[in-house]
Write an enzyme that holds these catalytic residues in place. Sequence first.
Site, PDB file in Angstrom:
ATOM      1  N   GLU A 171       0.818  -1.214   0.000  1.00 28.60           N
ATOM      2  CA  GLU A 171       0.000   0.000   0.000  1.00 28.60           C
ATOM      3  C   GLU A 171       0.854   1.267   0.000  1.00 28.60           C
ATOM      4  O   GLU A 171       0.836   2.052   0.965  1.00 28.60           O
ATOM      5  CB  GLU A 171      -0.957  -0.003   1.191  1.00 28.60           C
ATOM      6  CG  GLU A 171      -1.878  -1.211   1.203  1.00 28.60           C
ATOM      7  CD  GLU A 171      -3.034  -1.107   2.186  1.00 28.60           C
ATOM      8  OE1 GLU A 171      -3.063  -0.162   2.985  1.00 28.60           O
ATOM      9  OE2 GLU A 171      -3.932  -1.967   2.132  1.00 28.60           O
ATOM     10  N   GLU A 369      -4.927  -9.010   0.601  1.00 27.80           N
ATOM     11  CA  GLU A 369      -5.505  -8.775   1.932  1.00 27.80           C
ATOM     12  C   GLU A 369      -7.005  -8.617   1.804  1.00 27.80           C
ATOM     13  O   GLU A 369      -7.493  -7.953   0.881  1.00 27.80           O
ATOM     14  CB  GLU A 369      -4.972  -7.481   2.587  1.00 27.80           C
ATOM     15  CG  GLU A 369      -3.636  -7.594   3.233  1.00 27.80           C
ATOM     16  CD  GLU A 369      -3.195  -6.273   3.881  1.00 27.80           C
ATOM     17  OE1 GLU A 369      -4.038  -5.526   4.423  1.00 27.80           O
ATOM     18  OE2 GLU A 369      -1.981  -5.995   3.827  1.00 27.80           O
TER      19      GLU A 369
HETATM   20  C1  BG6 Z   1      -4.297  -2.773   5.320  1.00 26.44           C
HETATM   21  C2  BG6 Z   1      -2.858  -2.680   5.767  1.00 26.44           C
HETATM   22  O1  BG6 Z   1      -4.657  -1.599   4.718  1.00 26.44           O
HETATM   23  O2  BG6 Z   1      -5.281  -2.920   6.257  1.00 26.44           O
HETATM   24  C3  BG6 Z   1      -2.605  -3.301   7.132  1.00 26.44           C
HETATM   25  O3  BG6 Z   1      -1.994  -3.242   4.818  1.00 26.44           O
HETATM   26  C4  BG6 Z   1      -3.742  -2.987   8.077  1.00 26.44           C
HETATM   27  O4  BG6 Z   1      -1.360  -2.829   7.596  1.00 26.44           O
HETATM   28  C5  BG6 Z   1      -5.034  -3.580   7.482  1.00 26.44           C
HETATM   29  O5  BG6 Z   1      -3.532  -3.421   9.375  1.00 26.44           O
HETATM   30  C6  BG6 Z   1      -6.291  -3.425   8.332  1.00 26.44           C
HETATM   31  O6  BG6 Z   1      -6.546  -2.065   8.596  1.00 26.44           O
HETATM   32  P1  BG6 Z   1      -6.544  -1.490  10.070  1.00 26.44           P
HETATM   33  O7  BG6 Z   1      -6.380  -0.025   9.927  1.00 26.44           O
HETATM   34  O8  BG6 Z   1      -7.836  -1.877  10.677  1.00 26.44           O
HETATM   35  O9  BG6 Z   1      -5.380  -2.134  10.744  1.00 26.44           O
END
Ligand code: BG6
Length: 475
Positions: A171, A369
């Site tokens: 990202e 992800e």
């Molecule tokens: C993604 C990132 O955008 O989302 C992670 O690559 C992040 O690092 C994940 O932890 C979940 O988002 P958040 O803000 O709830 O941790």
Amino acid sequence: MTQYAMKFPEGFILGAAASAWQTEGWSGKKDSQDSYIDAWYKNDRKVWHNGYGPAVATDFYNRYVEDIDLMQVVGLTHYRSSINWSRFMLDYEQGIVDEEYAGYVDKVIDTMLAKGIEPMFCLEHYELPAYLLEHYGGWSSPKVVDMFVHYAEEVFKRYAHKVKYWFSFNEPIVVQTRVYLDAIRYPYEQDTNKWMVWNHAKNLATAKIVKAYREHGYDGKIGVVLNPEVTYPRSSAVHDKRAAEIYDLFYNRVFLDPAIKGEYPAELLTLLRGNGIDFAPTEEDLAIIKHNTVDFIGANLYYPHRVKAPEAEWPTHVPFHPKKYFSGFDLPGREMNFSRGWEIDPAIVYDMAMRIKNEYGNIEWILSENGMGIENEAEFKDEEGQIQDDYRIDFISRHLFHLLRAIEDGANCRGYMLWAFTDNVSPMNAFKNRYGLVEIDLEDNRNRRVKKSGQWYKTLSETRCLDIDLDDEYR
Ligand code: BG6
């Protein structure tokens, strides 16, 4: 109700992801090795939920053997993390590797391979060395791009014969968007020009490490993990559709196009110039980007993004922000993950897959992800103390349903990676929202315990078949 039994294609990756800074903790880290995230946490701890942050995280640095055993227990075929750039070097100026940390990475890789789990690594997941931010302004300096390339070459030299999947960044748009565009994260500095300079430096850095990787003839794949937001206009009206197109240019195509097509969209450059943003790419930079596009991409997909035409004129006394061209829109009746404040709409996966197929030459990709962070998850424990996270099983199943449907329709997607393997530390939210297949019990020495979803994922991985019941009108 219709019952589906959908087979995964041969070799389909069923993995999970995390990052170095969200898991490792600071054990063994020298004071000079802070990352941007470490500096943020040290300077601004009050914004981190309950004071937790990267300092201990899940203590993966000390507990990786136990965790890799658990990767097997929950059936991961692949695991993606990052190598922590800020810790990999002892001296950034001289490019001297920290052999202690490098040895740890080596042991992690070997332990995974011995257990049949394929590692994948990002070279940066918000782990820009704080020293480089303080002394060079981070990605504002071409020297930092060169230091990143040197670091990447040191990593490849040590591990490229064992690790076959590499990504430059996770990202790459996020840090500068939160810091320089929206000014909502440390060090809270609004500067739209700098935002674009950083975007460009990261595009260039990706192209440069793709070049270096190929010149050495390593036998693997190199790409970048992006977070393209599947963006829908409020209505079919021209002004709403235009808002979505412009959002897409500034937040998605600014990375997708250089990485895959080797150039910035002409319209993005026109809009930037028209708003006084000059990131001054040289002809040489643009040629490097043009000739070194990625082998594959990772797409992180969590929620749909919805926009409408802007509600008001952009005020003249406020520096340019892409918001000049759109306003956010909440879909009435939307399904929500209220813990995270994100809408849930699994069809984004199908729509993104078709977009990659139709607009990006059907390049190979993985859903790198996707996941569901839930607050107060301990409330879902059964009498034996296991978290019964049926909502997560449902969330994953519905996203996989749309992914498998897209593959049937010709999408070149090779895998699905859940965020996350274990619960881990989020930026600011820390351990508030839990994402893992495996619980980290903060009340009890960070002990690990497989959740119901972890057992389910293991079965999914063994049977290689998604069984799902859906309402007939679901599609
Ligand atoms: C993604 C990132 O955008 O989302 C992670 O690559 C992040 O690092 C994940 O932890 C979940 O988002 P958040 O803000 O709830 O941790």
